[in-house]
Motif scaffolding. Structure first.
Motif, PDB file in Angstrom:
ATOM      1  N   TYR A  35       0.830  -1.198   0.000  1.00 50.25           N
ATOM      2  CA  TYR A  35       0.000   0.000   0.000  1.00 50.25           C
ATOM      3  C   TYR A  35       0.866   1.251   0.000  1.00 50.25           C
TER       4      TYR A  35
ATOM      5  N   VAL B 185       1.025   4.264  -2.641  1.00 53.25           N
ATOM      6  CA  VAL B 185       0.845   5.685  -2.306  1.00 53.25           C
ATOM      7  C   VAL B 185       2.030   6.489  -2.824  1.00 53.25           C
TER       8      VAL B 185
ATOM      9  N   HIS C 250       0.440   8.724  -5.663  1.00 54.98           N
ATOM     10  CA  HIS C 250      -0.464   9.709  -5.047  1.00 54.98           C
ATOM     11  C   HIS C 250      -0.424  11.069  -5.746  1.00 54.98           C
TER      12      HIS C 250
ATOM     13  N   PHE D  93      -3.545  12.594  -7.585  1.00 56.36           N
ATOM     14  CA  PHE D  93      -4.111  13.857  -7.112  1.00 56.36           C
ATOM     15  C   PHE D  93      -4.286  14.836  -8.270  1.00 56.36           C
TER      16      PHE D  93
ATOM     17  N   ARG E 133      -9.120  21.866  -5.505  1.00 57.90           N
ATOM     18  CA  ARG E 133      -8.074  21.149  -4.762  1.00 57.90           C
ATOM     19  C   ARG E 133      -8.610  20.340  -3.587  1.00 57.90           C
TER      20      ARG E 133
ATOM     21  N   LEU F 262      -8.430   4.752   0.122  1.00 55.34           N
ATOM     22  CA  LEU F 262      -9.071   3.917   1.146  1.00 55.34           C
ATOM     23  C   LEU F 262      -9.698   2.682   0.511  1.00 55.34           C
TER      24      LEU F 262
ATOM     25  N   TRP G 161      -7.006   0.358  -0.578  1.00 57.50           N
ATOM     26  CA  TRP G 161      -6.493  -0.440   0.543  1.00 57.50           C
ATOM     27  C   TRP G 161      -7.401  -1.635   0.806  1.00 57.50           C
TER      28      TRP G 161
ATOM     29  N   VAL H 189       0.983  19.225  -5.413  1.00 55.62           N
ATOM     30  CA  VAL H 189       0.284  18.216  -4.613  1.00 55.62           C
ATOM     31  C   VAL H 189       0.386  18.651  -3.150  1.00 55.62           C
ATOM     32  N   PRO H 190      -0.721  18.609  -2.427  1.00 48.46           N
ATOM     33  CA  PRO H 190      -0.652  18.977  -0.995  1.00 48.46           C
ATOM     34  C   PRO H 190       0.459  18.202  -0.311  1.00 48.46           C
TER      35      PRO H 190
ATOM     36  N   ASP I 188       1.084  17.271   2.665  1.00 45.71           N
ATOM     37  CA  ASP I 188       0.810  16.228   3.662  1.00 45.71           C
ATOM     38  C   ASP I 188      -0.061  15.097   3.114  1.00 45.71           C
ATOM     39  N   LEU I 189      -0.377  15.176   1.817  1.00 50.75           N
ATOM     40  CA  LEU I 189      -1.321  14.179   1.264  1.00 50.75           C
ATOM     41  C   LEU I 189      -0.822  12.753   1.452  1.00 50.75           C
ATOM     42  N   LYS I 190       0.454  12.575   1.137  1.00 53.00           N
ATOM     43  CA  LYS I 190       1.019  11.228   1.235  1.00 53.00           C
ATOM     44  C   LYS I 190       0.866  10.674   2.652  1.00 53.00           C
TER      45      LYS I 190
ATOM     46  N   LYS J  47      -1.211  11.680   4.920  1.00 53.53           N
ATOM     47  CA  LYS J  47      -2.635  11.491   5.211  1.00 53.53           C
ATOM     48  C   LYS J  47      -3.108  10.138   4.689  1.00 53.53           C
ATOM     49  N   LEU J  48      -2.691   9.822   3.482  1.00 56.29           N
ATOM     50  CA  LEU J  48      -3.152   8.574   2.861  1.00 56.29           C
ATOM     51  C   LEU J  48      -2.667   7.365   3.638  1.00 56.29           C
ATOM     52  N   ILE J  49      -1.417   7.443   4.094  1.00 55.44           N
ATOM     53  CA  ILE J  49      -0.886   6.312   4.853  1.00 55.44           C
ATOM     54  C   ILE J  49      -1.530   6.269   6.229  1.00 55.44           C
TER      55      ILE J  49
ATOM     56  N   GLN K 235      -4.516   7.478   7.129  1.00 54.85           N
ATOM     57  CA  GLN K 235      -5.943   7.119   7.117  1.00 54.85           C
ATOM     58  C   GLN K 235      -6.116   5.609   6.985  1.00 54.85           C
ATOM     59  N   GLN K 236      -5.158   4.988   6.272  1.00 61.93           N
ATOM     60  CA  GLN K 236      -5.247   3.536   6.125  1.00 61.93           C
ATOM     61  C   GLN K 236      -4.967   2.859   7.466  1.00 61.93           C
TER      62      GLN K 236
ATOM     63  N   ASN L  38      -7.950   3.380   9.592  1.00 64.13           N
ATOM     64  CA  ASN L  38      -9.026   2.491   9.138  1.00 64.13           C
ATOM     65  C   ASN L  38      -8.788   1.064   9.614  1.00 64.13           C
ATOM     66  N   GLU L  39      -7.522   0.679   9.489  1.00 62.39           N
ATOM     67  CA  GLU L  39      -7.176  -0.683   9.881  1.00 62.39           C
ATOM     68  C   GLU L  39      -7.302  -0.843  11.379  1.00 62.39           C
TER      69      GLU L  39
END
Lengths: 185, 234
Positions: free
Chosen positions: A23, A27, A31, A35, A45, A57, A60, B53-54, B56-58, B60-62, B64-65, B68-69
């Motif tokens: 994962y 990313v 990513h 994006f 944005r 999500l 994943w 690209v924002p 902190d996006l990367k 955030k994505l990691i 949020q996973q 979630n987990e």
């Protein structure tokens, strides 16, 4: 029985680790482009960020169904396009017709040069059906075949749209240059 | 390839490697010039689509996973905890019920008979009504009269129930009278027996009386004597 359970749970753990690694690799690799693609789909944005988060999500959750790493890019794009469509189903009544709103991206305004800003604006002004294949080509380096597969369109249609997209951009730029020339002269 | 077709092909894909497009460009200087312009333009386009690209996006994505987990892990572990708690609860309830299951003391009384045989031997002093009533008083009861030739009067525990055990000499042989205080978790069988003895019980308001005699002995008389003569104060 307990020994078997333990080895079973450690296998689950190592599977989880492998899934995490996969994962994170996904990313890291995609990513940014995902994006950008989302941004050009929705031209906002924060909405783009939301969709990307939702996309990853879902990615994943169904990561196990991704068997071919080469297909990861188009797999993510498919998820993202579905997420975007879902957004429209959800918010059918409170969306503004985005094509009528002039697109302004503050960061681009601040940093990009005039030409860049101009192109940005013109790209935003293209109709969705022209912009989407163009963006797939520009961001992901997709071939005509790949775009036609991704968008579920006939290849000739895709090539025509790509041609028209660039043609419109060129013409718009030339028109502006003329106007500028007239204004200056 | 004519001009229009060439332009169409270049516009559609400035990075085309199609041999006929390349051949057409080789043959015509102006086409080459157009193609180069287009490649230049495409570079600008590629630059233009590369929106920031924002930062902190990367993460955030990691994150949020993981979140979630973690949530699903919690859900899963809640399930395990619930399962474990449920098993522990069942075991606990089961144990408690097993522990508190009504004690059937008929068997206990019979077992006591064996013991009483030896008990009797070392207390040959005669027992009078006073002694019996003194011991019976702790159960709130008394005899109005002696129920016969009482040889032994002693407390004993039938299972966990403290009872009074009287050994009476009768024409039908030795008989035992057990006075067992009423307790909710104690079950007194109406009749019980083993190879040597048999017993019957009488349910009274404050206690159960068990009369045990030799096999074949008629317990009726003794039962009658006890029920007639015993009184409980409360």
């Amino acid at each position: 029985m307990f020994a078997r359970n333990r080895s079973g749970s450690s296998r689950v753990l190592s599977n989880m680790k492998a899934k995490h690694k996969r994962y994170e690799a996904l990313v890291n690799a995609f990513h940014a482009d995902i994006f950008r693609y989302a941004y050009w789909l929705v031209k906002d944005r924060s909405v783009a960020e939301d969709i990307v988060q939702e996309t990853f999500l879902r990615a994943w959750r169904s990561l196990d169904s991704l068997n071919d790493e080469k297909a990861a890019k188009s797999w993510l794009i498919t998820i993202l396009r579905r997420e975007n469509a879902r957004r429209f189903e959800r918010k059918q009544f409170d969306t503004v017709d985005i094509d009528d709103v002039s697109v302004h991206d503050e960061t681009q305004d601040a940093e990009g040069d005039v030409q860049d800003r101009e192109l940005h604006r013109l790209l935003g002004g293209l109709s969705d059906e022209y912009r989407e294949p163009l963006v797939l080509q520009l961001i992901f380096g997709f071939s005509g075949d790949e775009i036609s597969q991704q968008l579920n369109l006939n290849k000739n249609t895709v090539m025509t749209r790509l041609f028209r997209a660039r043609n419109q951009l060129r013409e718009a730029l030339e028109r502006q240059n003329e106007q500028r020339g007239q204004a200056n002269g | 390839m004519d001009e229009l077709e060439f332009r169409r092909r270049i516009y559609a894909d400035p990075e085309t490697t199609d041999s006929d497009v390349i051949a057409a460009a080789k043959a015509d200087e102006s086409k080459r010039k157009f193609w180069n312009e287009q490649k230049q333009f495409d570079k600008q386009l590629k630059q233009a689509v590369k929106v920031d690209v924002p930062e902190d996006l990367k993460h955030k994505l990691i994150w949020q996973q993981s979140a979630n987990e973690f949530a699903s892990y919690q859900k899963r572990s809640r399930w395990y905890v619930a399962m474990a708690a449920s098993i522990a609860f069942t075991v606990g309830i089961g144990f408690t019920m097993w522990y508190h299951q009504p004690v059937s003391i008929g068997g206990q009384a019979l077992a006591h008979m064996q013991y009483a045989e030896t008990e009797r031997a070392h207390s040959l002093l005669p027992v009078d009504l006073e002694q019996v009533n003194a011991k019976l008083a702790s159960f709130g009861g008394s005899f109005t009269d002696m129920i016969g030739d009482v040889e032994v009067v002693n407390y004993c525990h039938l299972s966990t129930v403290r009872s009074l055990h009287l050994i009476v000499d009768t024409p039908q042989g030795k008989m035992s009278v057990f006075i067992v205080p009423e307790r909710g978790d104690v079950r007194v069988p109406a009749e019980f027996e083993d190879k040597q003895y048999h017993g019957e019980s009488i349910k009274m308001h404050h206690a159960n009386i068990m009369v045990v005699g030799n096999k074949g002995a008629d317990l009726t008389e003794m039962k009658k004597a006890v029920t007639d003569k015993i009184h409980f104060s409360a």
